[in-house]
Design a protein around this motif. Structure first.
Motif, mmCIF file in Angstrom:
data_model
loop_
_atom_site.group_PDB
_atom_site.id
_atom_site.type_symbol
_atom_site.label_atom_id
_atom_site.label_comp_id
_atom_site.label_asym_id
_atom_site.label_seq_id
_atom_site.Cartn_x
_atom_site.Cartn_y
_atom_site.Cartn_z
ATOM 1 N N UNK A 87 -13.957 -50.566 -23.774
ATOM 2 C CA UNK A 87 -13.800 -51.506 -24.913
ATOM 3 C C UNK A 87 -14.229 -52.844 -24.634
ATOM 4 N N UNK A 88 -13.980 -53.187 -23.560
ATOM 5 C CA UNK A 88 -14.136 -54.784 -23.232
ATOM 6 C C UNK A 88 -15.680 -55.047 -23.115
ATOM 7 N N UNK A 89 -16.354 -54.094 -22.573
ATOM 8 C CA UNK A 89 -17.823 -54.106 -22.174
ATOM 9 C C UNK A 89 -18.238 -55.056 -21.111
ATOM 10 N N UNK A 171 -4.353 -47.710 -27.841
ATOM 11 C CA UNK A 171 -5.353 -47.322 -26.690
ATOM 12 C C UNK A 171 -6.413 -46.706 -27.025
ATOM 13 N N UNK A 172 -7.607 -46.887 -26.407
ATOM 14 C CA UNK A 172 -9.054 -46.458 -26.496
ATOM 15 C C UNK A 172 -9.372 -46.391 -25.252
ATOM 16 N N UNK A 173 -9.292 -45.107 -24.494
ATOM 17 C CA UNK A 173 -9.685 -44.518 -23.354
ATOM 18 C C UNK A 173 -10.995 -43.593 -23.439
ATOM 19 N N UNK A 174 -11.756 -43.882 -22.539
ATOM 20 C CA UNK A 174 -12.912 -43.092 -22.378
ATOM 21 C C UNK A 174 -13.227 -42.579 -21.018
ATOM 22 N N UNK A 202 -22.406 -39.664 -19.192
ATOM 23 C CA UNK A 202 -22.772 -40.959 -19.816
ATOM 24 C C UNK A 202 -21.637 -41.904 -19.968
ATOM 25 N N UNK A 203 -21.140 -42.418 -18.634
ATOM 26 C CA UNK A 203 -20.115 -43.448 -18.312
ATOM 27 C C UNK A 203 -20.231 -44.773 -19.293
ATOM 28 N N UNK A 204 -21.503 -44.954 -19.587
ATOM 29 C CA UNK A 204 -21.493 -46.311 -20.406
ATOM 30 C C UNK A 204 -21.302 -45.999 -21.932
ATOM 31 N N UNK A 205 -21.304 -44.923 -22.202
ATOM 32 C CA UNK A 205 -20.949 -44.554 -23.858
ATOM 33 C C UNK A 205 -19.416 -44.667 -23.912
ATOM 34 N N UNK A 206 -19.181 -45.279 -25.089
ATOM 35 C CA UNK A 206 -17.538 -45.274 -25.432
ATOM 36 C C UNK A 206 -17.628 -44.144 -26.081
ATOM 37 N N UNK A 207 -16.771 -42.997 -25.525
ATOM 38 C CA UNK A 207 -16.917 -41.589 -26.135
ATOM 39 C C UNK A 207 -15.686 -41.719 -27.411
ATOM 40 N N UNK A 208 -15.050 -42.601 -27.320
ATOM 41 C CA UNK A 208 -14.066 -42.462 -28.422
ATOM 42 C C UNK A 208 -14.758 -42.876 -29.952
ATOM 43 N N UNK A 209 -15.833 -43.772 -29.798
ATOM 44 C CA UNK A 209 -16.365 -44.392 -30.877
ATOM 45 C C UNK A 209 -17.788 -43.861 -31.097
ATOM 46 N N UNK A 210 -18.605 -43.855 -30.203
ATOM 47 C CA UNK A 210 -19.991 -43.905 -30.149
ATOM 48 C C UNK A 210 -20.539 -42.216 -30.094
#
Length: 474
Positions: A87-89, A171-174, A202-210
């Motif tokens: 989320x924060x990046x 909450x937005x966890x990936x 793919x840990x750099x991917x936000x799996x909740x949105x991307x």
């Protein structure tokens, strides 16, 4: 005039005109885009010469800056960086920016036009220029619970929890995730980047949105909405057969495990929903038609993106050329795709009496003295009729009572088990639920290690209940 000179002059004139047109396009229409590009070296080092605003959630600082020996400001991610990372990046000298560090870059570095007045007052008063702070809607307790539920089991997937009445993302966890400090620190950046970009999941991917994936049976909420809007009710008669043949084909679709629904023959929509009978929803979807299904999906936000400060993919229903494709789509298969945020919004819309609120992550922007510069105002984004939402709530409560692990709490929920790949590929497992103005969506990819027999009720539902409880859902 010599013909060669004329041709050369004309060619030079054309080049000058092209150059002027390109310059006008860049200066007039792409100036902001290029200036804010995280790979723009000059702008990047200008940013690093200014104290960057903090990112915080629930009173906890997630990201802050410190000044190094060269006078540049470096970023630190100080609270549970792996839980909050997607989320924060990050803001890296080498790899640019991602997450909210990118999406809210102009606010954090102080260059956003909305900050003009506060920055001008700083200049007048002689104060050094600072970036603004952003405060997130994230509830740290819910965020950490969501991330732990995924990571401690080694699951790949995501969880989103939100407040349906406002759209606040709690909450937005990936998972898998990453530590942004490793990407920001020049001593570890290259090795960390090489590891994260080659690691499975793919840990750099936000799996909740991307990432959007087939939703399986949670999509039956949308198919049921289309049915309720077209004359059906909880007592409507639907098939309870163990299998149906798709129109115009020899292909059959079955219920889970090839079972009949409520003994076979016919049953009610209420029973079919609570038992998640595929055959009933294949026939119901075909009966109400493709236009009704698409309209219901649009009402819930499928195919849309939101201005979160994060990249998010739209999902969609894909092509539905005939009734066979419509039958498959009606149970969340074929080309239907949703992301986890959309699934949470879907559940939240039902919870909120049919009103779909735009989800958001940043609640306030504050100045260097923590004075409020702006605050987010919740916005409606459409939705469904209140009577439909009320009927769906009762159907989803009945579904929860038939879900493994039901603990007697009046949660409204729906599970999903989405096939993909070949018959030997474990399914994606889903769970959406709401209670007490909290809605949650869970995705665990590829069965979570439980193989081809994995189900949403077995794998995803326990996570959803734990996060719902952590967020105050019961």
């Amino acid at each position: 005039m010599n013909r060669s000179i004329r041709i050369t002059s004309l060619f030079s004139l054309i080049l000058i005109l092209v150059l002027l047109a390109n310059l006008t396009w860049i200066q007039g229409f792409r100036d902001d885009e290029l200036a804010q590009n995280p790979l723009n070296g000059r702008g990047f080092f200008e940013m690093k010469s200014t104290p960057r605003g903090q990112i915080s959630a629930g009173g906890q600082i997630l990201a802050e800056s410190h000044q190094d020996e060269q006078g540049f400001y470096q970023r630190d991610y100080v609270t549970d960086p792996e839980a909050f990372g997607p989320v924060v990046g990050y803001l890296s000298d080498i790899y640019g920016a991602a997450g909210l560090e990118s999406g809210y870059n102009s606010v954090l570095n102080g260059s956003d036009s909305s900050l003009f007045t506060s920055q001008w007052l700083d200049v007048i008063s002689g104060k050094p220029t600072h970036g603004a702070n952003i405060e997130l809607t994230i509830d740290p307790t819910a965020q950490e619970a969501a991330y732990e539920q995924l990571s401690q089991s080694g699951y790949e997937g995501a969880v989103v929890a939100l407040r349906p009445s406002t759209g606040e993302v709690l909450a937005m966890a990936s998972s898998p995730s990453y530590d942004p400090n490793q990407i920001v620190d020049p001593a570890t950046a290259e090795d960390a980047w090489a590891e994260y970009t080659t690691q499975d999941g793919a840990p750099l991917l936000n799996h909740a949105t991307q990432e959007s994936l087939p939703p399986g049976s949670i999509f039956k909420i949308i198919t049921t909405t289309a049915a309720l809007e077209n004359g059906y009710n909880a007592d409507s008669t639907v098939t309870a057969a163990s299998e149906v043949t798709l129109p115009g084909t020899n292909t059959t679709l079955t219920n889970y495990g090839g079972q009949t629904c409520a003994g076979g023959g016919t049953t009610t929509l209420l029973t079919a929903f609570s038992l998640s009978c595929n055959t009933a929803f294949v026939e119901t979807g075909i009966d109400v038609g493709v236009d009704a299904l698409r309209a219901a999906a649009e009402d819930f936000g499928v195919g849309q993106t939101y201005d979160l400060g994060l990249d998010n993919v739209p999902g969609g229903l894909g092509e539905i050329p005939d009734d066979a494709a419509l039958g498959q789509s009606s149970i969340g298969q074929r080309d239907v795709e949703m992301n986890v945020l959309q699934a949470a919004v879907m559940a939240g819309t039902v919870s909120n009496g049919g009103v779909r609120m735009e989800p958001y992550l940043v609640s306030r922007v504050t100045g260097q003295d923590l004075s409020e510069l702006s605050t987010h105002q919740p916005k409606s984004a459409g939705g469904i009729e209140p009577e439909i939402a009320e009927q769906l709530t009762e159907l989803m409560r009945a579904s929860e009572r038939n879900t493994s692990g039901y603990a007697g709490v009046e949660i409204a929920s729906k599970t999903g088990t989405a096939e993909h790949g070949d018959e030997d590929t474990p399914p994606h497992t889903w769970y959406v639920a709401f209670n007490n103005d909290i809605a949650v969506a869970v995705l665990v990819k590829n069965g979570g290690g439980f193989g081809t027999s994995a189900t949403g009720g077995q794998v995803a539902a326990p996570i959803g209940r734990a996060v719902l409880q952590a967020a105050g859902g019961f």
